[in-house]
Design a protein around this motif. Structure first.
Motif, PDB file in Angstrom:
ATOM      1  N   TYR A  47       0.836  -1.207   0.000  1.00  0.00           N
ATOM      2  CA  TYR A  47       0.000   0.000   0.000  1.00  0.00           C
ATOM      3  C   TYR A  47       0.873   1.260   0.000  1.00  0.00           C
ATOM      4  O   TYR A  47       0.629   2.198  -0.764  1.00  0.00           O
ATOM      5  CB  TYR A  47      -0.922  -0.025   1.218  1.00  0.00           C
ATOM      6  CG  TYR A  47      -1.605   1.287   1.489  1.00  0.00           C
ATOM      7  CD1 TYR A  47      -2.640   1.729   0.679  1.00  0.00           C
ATOM      8  CD2 TYR A  47      -1.204   2.101   2.542  1.00  0.00           C
ATOM      9  CE1 TYR A  47      -3.268   2.944   0.921  1.00  0.00           C
ATOM     10  CE2 TYR A  47      -1.821   3.312   2.789  1.00  0.00           C
ATOM     11  CZ  TYR A  47      -2.852   3.732   1.981  1.00  0.00           C
ATOM     12  OH  TYR A  47      -3.459   4.929   2.213  1.00  0.00           O
ATOM     13  N   GLN A  48       1.876   1.279   0.847  1.00  0.00           N
ATOM     14  CA  GLN A  48       2.767   2.443   0.913  1.00  0.00           C
ATOM     15  C   GLN A  48       3.507   2.637  -0.406  1.00  0.00           C
ATOM     16  O   GLN A  48       3.714   3.766  -0.853  1.00  0.00           O
ATOM     17  CB  GLN A  48       3.766   2.297   2.067  1.00  0.00           C
ATOM     18  CG  GLN A  48       3.134   2.345   3.421  1.00  0.00           C
ATOM     19  CD  GLN A  48       2.467   3.688   3.705  1.00  0.00           C
ATOM     20  OE1 GLN A  48       2.824   4.722   3.147  1.00  0.00           O
ATOM     21  NE2 GLN A  48       1.466   3.662   4.552  1.00  0.00           N
ATOM     22  N   PHE A  49       3.937   1.554  -1.031  1.00  0.00           N
ATOM     23  CA  PHE A  49       4.619   1.633  -2.324  1.00  0.00           C
ATOM     24  C   PHE A  49       3.706   2.271  -3.369  1.00  0.00           C
ATOM     25  O   PHE A  49       4.148   3.082  -4.181  1.00  0.00           O
ATOM     26  CB  PHE A  49       5.057   0.238  -2.777  1.00  0.00           C
ATOM     27  CG  PHE A  49       5.565   0.204  -4.188  1.00  0.00           C
ATOM     28  CD1 PHE A  49       6.824   0.698  -4.495  1.00  0.00           C
ATOM     29  CD2 PHE A  49       4.785  -0.314  -5.204  1.00  0.00           C
ATOM     30  CE1 PHE A  49       7.292   0.671  -5.805  1.00  0.00           C
ATOM     31  CE2 PHE A  49       5.244  -0.341  -6.507  1.00  0.00           C
ATOM     32  CZ  PHE A  49       6.509   0.154  -6.808  1.00  0.00           C
ATOM     33  N   SER A  63       9.388  -0.938  -1.810  1.00  0.00           N
ATOM     34  CA  SER A  63       9.496  -2.137  -2.637  1.00  0.00           C
ATOM     35  C   SER A  63      10.363  -3.195  -1.943  1.00  0.00           C
ATOM     36  O   SER A  63      10.019  -4.377  -1.913  1.00  0.00           O
ATOM     37  CB  SER A  63      10.090  -1.766  -3.993  1.00  0.00           C
ATOM     38  OG  SER A  63      10.316  -2.908  -4.766  1.00  0.00           O
ATOM     39  N   LEU A  64      11.480  -2.759  -1.375  1.00  0.00           N
ATOM     40  CA  LEU A  64      12.357  -3.671  -0.646  1.00  0.00           C
ATOM     41  C   LEU A  64      11.637  -4.250   0.572  1.00  0.00           C
ATOM     42  O   LEU A  64      11.676  -5.461   0.814  1.00  0.00           O
ATOM     43  CB  LEU A  64      13.630  -2.949  -0.209  1.00  0.00           C
ATOM     44  CG  LEU A  64      14.584  -3.756   0.664  1.00  0.00           C
ATOM     45  CD1 LEU A  64      15.152  -4.930  -0.107  1.00  0.00           C
ATOM     46  CD2 LEU A  64      15.686  -2.862   1.200  1.00  0.00           C
ATOM     47  N   LEU A  65      10.939  -3.405   1.326  1.00  0.00           N
ATOM     48  CA  LEU A  65      10.202  -3.883   2.498  1.00  0.00           C
ATOM     49  C   LEU A  65       9.093  -4.855   2.103  1.00  0.00           C
ATOM     50  O   LEU A  65       8.854  -5.845   2.798  1.00  0.00           O
ATOM     51  CB  LEU A  65       9.625  -2.713   3.286  1.00  0.00           C
ATOM     52  CG  LEU A  65      10.649  -1.916   4.093  1.00  0.00           C
ATOM     53  CD1 LEU A  65       9.995  -0.693   4.720  1.00  0.00           C
ATOM     54  CD2 LEU A  65      11.285  -2.785   5.151  1.00  0.00           C
ATOM     55  N   PHE A  66       8.437  -4.577   0.980  1.00  0.00           N
ATOM     56  CA  PHE A  66       7.414  -5.503   0.506  1.00  0.00           C
ATOM     57  C   PHE A  66       8.036  -6.850   0.172  1.00  0.00           C
ATOM     58  O   PHE A  66       7.491  -7.904   0.532  1.00  0.00           O
ATOM     59  CB  PHE A  66       6.671  -4.948  -0.716  1.00  0.00           C
ATOM     60  CG  PHE A  66       5.754  -5.959  -1.340  1.00  0.00           C
ATOM     61  CD1 PHE A  66       4.586  -6.335  -0.706  1.00  0.00           C
ATOM     62  CD2 PHE A  66       6.077  -6.553  -2.545  1.00  0.00           C
ATOM     63  CE1 PHE A  66       3.742  -7.293  -1.260  1.00  0.00           C
ATOM     64  CE2 PHE A  66       5.242  -7.505  -3.106  1.00  0.00           C
ATOM     65  CZ  PHE A  66       4.068  -7.876  -2.461  1.00  0.00           C
ATOM     66  N   GLY A  67       9.165  -6.847  -0.517  1.00  0.00           N
ATOM     67  CA  GLY A  67       9.836  -8.103  -0.865  1.00  0.00           C
ATOM     68  C   GLY A  67      10.222  -8.906   0.366  1.00  0.00           C
ATOM     69  O   GLY A  67      10.006 -10.120   0.427  1.00  0.00           O
ATOM     70  N   LEU A  68      10.769  -8.223   1.371  1.00  0.00           N
ATOM     71  CA  LEU A  68      11.159  -8.904   2.606  1.00  0.00           C
ATOM     72  C   LEU A  68       9.942  -9.472   3.346  1.00  0.00           C
ATOM     73  O   LEU A  68       9.969 -10.624   3.792  1.00  0.00           O
ATOM     74  CB  LEU A  68      11.930  -7.950   3.510  1.00  0.00           C
ATOM     75  CG  LEU A  68      13.305  -7.505   2.999  1.00  0.00           C
ATOM     76  CD1 LEU A  68      13.884  -6.428   3.904  1.00  0.00           C
ATOM     77  CD2 LEU A  68      14.245  -8.689   2.863  1.00  0.00           C
ATOM     78  N   THR A  69       8.883  -8.666   3.455  1.00  0.00           N
ATOM     79  CA  THR A  69       7.688  -9.156   4.155  1.00  0.00           C
ATOM     80  C   THR A  69       7.007 -10.264   3.353  1.00  0.00           C
ATOM     81  O   THR A  69       6.454 -11.202   3.937  1.00  0.00           O
ATOM     82  CB  THR A  69       6.672  -8.039   4.456  1.00  0.00           C
ATOM     83  OG1 THR A  69       6.313  -7.386   3.245  1.00  0.00           O
ATOM     84  CG2 THR A  69       7.232  -7.049   5.445  1.00  0.00           C
ATOM     85  N   PHE A  70       7.075 -10.184   2.027  1.00  0.00           N
ATOM     86  CA  PHE A  70       6.475 -11.238   1.209  1.00  0.00           C
ATOM     87  C   PHE A  70       7.162 -12.574   1.446  1.00  0.00           C
ATOM     88  O   PHE A  70       6.503 -13.603   1.612  1.00  0.00           O
ATOM     89  CB  PHE A  70       6.521 -10.878  -0.282  1.00  0.00           C
ATOM     90  CG  PHE A  70       6.021 -11.988  -1.157  1.00  0.00           C
ATOM     91  CD1 PHE A  70       4.664 -12.214  -1.296  1.00  0.00           C
ATOM     92  CD2 PHE A  70       6.903 -12.826  -1.820  1.00  0.00           C
ATOM     93  CE1 PHE A  70       4.191 -13.255  -2.081  1.00  0.00           C
ATOM     94  CE2 PHE A  70       6.445 -13.870  -2.601  1.00  0.00           C
ATOM     95  CZ  PHE A  70       5.088 -14.082  -2.738  1.00  0.00           C
ATOM     96  N   PHE A  71       8.502 -12.586   1.475  1.00  0.00           N
ATOM     97  CA  PHE A  71       9.211 -13.852   1.693  1.00  0.00           C
ATOM     98  C   PHE A  71       9.005 -14.360   3.114  1.00  0.00           C
ATOM     99  O   PHE A  71       8.892 -15.573   3.328  1.00  0.00           O
ATOM    100  CB  PHE A  71      10.688 -13.726   1.336  1.00  0.00           C
ATOM    101  CG  PHE A  71      10.906 -13.727  -0.151  1.00  0.00           C
ATOM    102  CD1 PHE A  71      10.623 -14.859  -0.905  1.00  0.00           C
ATOM    103  CD2 PHE A  71      11.349 -12.600  -0.796  1.00  0.00           C
ATOM    104  CE1 PHE A  71      10.788 -14.863  -2.278  1.00  0.00           C
ATOM    105  CE2 PHE A  71      11.527 -12.594  -2.171  1.00  0.00           C
ATOM    106  CZ  PHE A  71      11.242 -13.728  -2.915  1.00  0.00           C
TER     107      PHE A  71
END
Length: 131
Positions: A47-49, A63-71
Motif C-alpha cells: 500500500y505504501q509503495f 518495494s524492498l520492504l514488501f519483498g522482505l515481508t512477502f518472503f
C-alpha cells in the motif's frame, strides 16, 4: 533466562514457533487468523509503495520492504500449512500443493474448514501447541 512473555501471556518463543517452525499442530481458527494477520502485514508495504511516485527513493524502500515481508509471509504460510496438515495427521510435505495452480485454492479451503483429528496424533498431543 526463560522465554520473554508479552502482555498477552504469549512468549516470544511461542510466536516464533507459530509463524516460523514446522512442528506441532494448529487449529482451523489459528490458521485462518494467522493467515489474515500475515496478509495485513504484507499488504502495508505494498500500500505504501502504491502511494509514492514509482521512481522515488521511497518507492525503492517500500518495494524492498514488501519483498522482505512477502518472503517472510511465504515462509510463515508454509509453516502454518504444515502445522495444519499435522492436525489432520498428514505429512507436511503435502503443503507443496499450495504451489500448484487451482489445486492451491482447494488446499487452502480444505485447510481453513476441514476439522482436524480429535485427540493426540503422531504430530502432537493437542492443537495450538509445540510438539
Amino acid at each position: 533466562m526463560g522465554p520473554q512473555i508479552n502482555n498477552t501471556g504469549v512468549g516470544t518463543s511461542q510466536l516464533f514457533w507459530l509463524f516460523f517452525r514446522f512442528s506441532g499442530r494448529i487449529s482451523r481458527a489459528a490458521y485462518v487468523l494467522g493467515f489474515l494477520f500475515m496478509l495485513m502485514v504484507v499488504s502495508f508495504p505494498l500500500y505504501q509503495f502504491m502511494r509514492v511516485h514509482p521512481e522515488s527513493s521511497a518507492a525503492q524502500l517500500w518495494s524492498l520492504l514488501f519483498g522482505l515481508t512477502f518472503f517472510a509471509f511465504l515462509w510463515a504460510h508454509v509453516a502454518f500449512s504444515v502445522k495444519r496438515l499435522h492436525d489432520f495427521d498428514k505429512p507436511g510435505l503435502l503443503a507443496i500443493t499450495l504451489f500448484i495452480p487451482i489445486v492451491s485454492i482447494i488446499t487452502f479451503v480444505v485447510l481453513c474448514f476441514y476439522p482436524g483429528t480429535p485427540g493426540p496424533n503422531q504430530f502432537g498431543s493437542q492443537t495450538n501447541a509445540q510438539r
